[in-house]
Design a protein around this motif. Structure first.
Motif, mmCIF file in Angstrom:
data_model
loop_
_atom_site.group_PDB
_atom_site.id
_atom_site.type_symbol
_atom_site.label_atom_id
_atom_site.label_comp_id
_atom_site.label_asym_id
_atom_site.label_seq_id
_atom_site.Cartn_x
_atom_site.Cartn_y
_atom_site.Cartn_z
ATOM 1 N N SER A 76 96.498 82.948 -5.315
ATOM 2 C CA SER A 76 96.039 83.344 -6.045
ATOM 3 C C SER A 76 95.134 84.496 -5.331
ATOM 4 N N ARG A 78 93.825 88.654 -6.223
ATOM 5 C CA ARG A 78 93.138 90.055 -7.263
ATOM 6 C C ARG A 78 93.155 90.834 -6.488
ATOM 7 N N TYR A 79 93.849 91.688 -6.799
ATOM 8 C CA TYR A 79 93.831 93.271 -6.736
ATOM 9 C C TYR A 79 93.212 94.248 -8.047
ATOM 10 N N GLY A 81 91.866 93.817 -10.300
ATOM 11 C CA GLY A 81 91.693 93.069 -11.613
ATOM 12 C C GLY A 81 92.481 92.677 -11.771
ATOM 13 N N ARG A 82 93.764 92.158 -12.019
ATOM 14 C CA ARG A 82 94.380 91.604 -11.601
ATOM 15 C C ARG A 82 95.330 90.597 -10.812
ATOM 16 N N GLU A 83 96.008 89.297 -11.285
ATOM 17 C CA GLU A 83 96.086 87.885 -10.241
ATOM 18 C C GLU A 83 97.217 88.197 -10.769
ATOM 19 N N HIS A 84 98.118 87.984 -8.015
ATOM 20 C CA HIS A 84 98.779 88.478 -8.196
ATOM 21 C C HIS A 84 99.224 86.615 -7.332
ATOM 22 N N GLY A 101 104.720 92.464 -8.227
ATOM 23 C CA GLY A 101 103.529 91.521 -8.767
ATOM 24 C C GLY A 101 102.826 90.213 -8.209
ATOM 25 N N GLN A 180 89.240 94.200 -5.517
ATOM 26 C CA GLN A 180 89.517 92.782 -5.934
ATOM 27 C C GLN A 180 89.349 93.188 -7.660
ATOM 28 N N PRO A 182 88.054 95.403 -11.634
ATOM 29 C CA PRO A 182 88.904 95.879 -12.228
ATOM 30 C C PRO A 182 88.278 97.413 -11.315
#
Length: 242
Positions: A76, A78-79, A81-84, A101, A180, A182
């Motif tokens: 995983s 992050r970009y 604040g979201r984990e991809h 996503g 990475q 938010p």
């Protein structure tokens, strides 16, 4: 060396007062006016001993825990604040891309960890710059400062910097790893640097200015301090920072 402590010294013609910063790696930076007497600087550092020790204790309690990553299926990243999750593919396209996503990485790149690291950081730099360029003007207008140029790169132990004289209105540089976080924390980093267009140091006037733009700047700073110590800074399993 001052008061038995080794520190870096940054001299600025814009600065009127002495200032101290504890960097992310625990090192100390003394920022001084160009005409500052060495005796005055050493006295300032000596009198700042309780503040320095308090900051170092706090840093010890919140020791960085930056993760180590591997370029394998399911890892995983992050970009904003979201984990991809990472998906490895064998198809034409850019070496790294964000699709539906998920981070998509070419398998031929994944088998070369140093290259994969370089390509992913390049993606963060490109995507981060595009995002920051869209945010800089609104924040500059809100803070009533001229809009500076912006770059995204590795800025070492800081999340961002502002340099006067680089371009017509100076230049803000943002660390690629910031993206990475938010978006509200990336905004905080941007506003933090824009405030330096008016005020060089981090004294009371600086925080008053920043608080006018971001009333909850203190809570955002605390959140940044917490999340920032857990961002991926490029370390890859078994190969260090390479």
């Amino acid at each position: 060396m001052a008061d038995g402590r080794e520190l870096a010294v940054r001299v600025s013609v814009r600065r009127k007062q002495l200032g101290l910063t504890v960097e992310r790696d625990g090192s100390l930076t003394l920022r001084a006016p160009a005409d500052c007497d060495p005796w005055r600087a050493e006295t300032f550092v000596r009198k700042s001993r309780p503040w320095i020790e308090g900051k170092l204790r706090l840093r010890e309690q919140h020791r960085p825990a930056h993760p180590v990553r591997a370029f394998r299926e399911g890892e995983s990243f992050r970009y904003l604040g979201r984990e991809h999750r990472l998906v490895l593919v064998d198809e034409d396209g850019a070496p790294v891309r964000l699709v539906a996503g998920r981070f998509v990485l070419d398998q031929a790149v994944a088998v070369e960890p140093r290259r994969a690291r370089r390509e992913l950081i390049a993606w963060y730099r490109k995507a981060g710059l595009r995002w920051a360029e869209g945010r800089l003007q609104p924040w500059a207008a809100r803070m009533e400062v001229p809009e500076p140029a912006v770059t995204v790169r590795d800025v070492g132990n800081r999340w961002g910097t502002y340099r006067q004289g680089e371009g017509e209105n100076g230049r803000v540089a943002l660390h690629w790893a910031v993206f990475q976080l938010p978006s509200h924390l990336v905004d905080y980093v941007i506003a933090h640097e824009l405030a330096h267009i008016k005020i060089a140091g981090h004294g009371p006037d600086y925080w008053t200015l920043l608080k006018r733009a971001i009333p909850d700047c203190e809570s955002r700073k605390e959140e940044l301090d917490d999340l920032g110590r857990r961002l991926w800074l490029g370390e890859i399993r078994g190969m260090g920072h390479g």
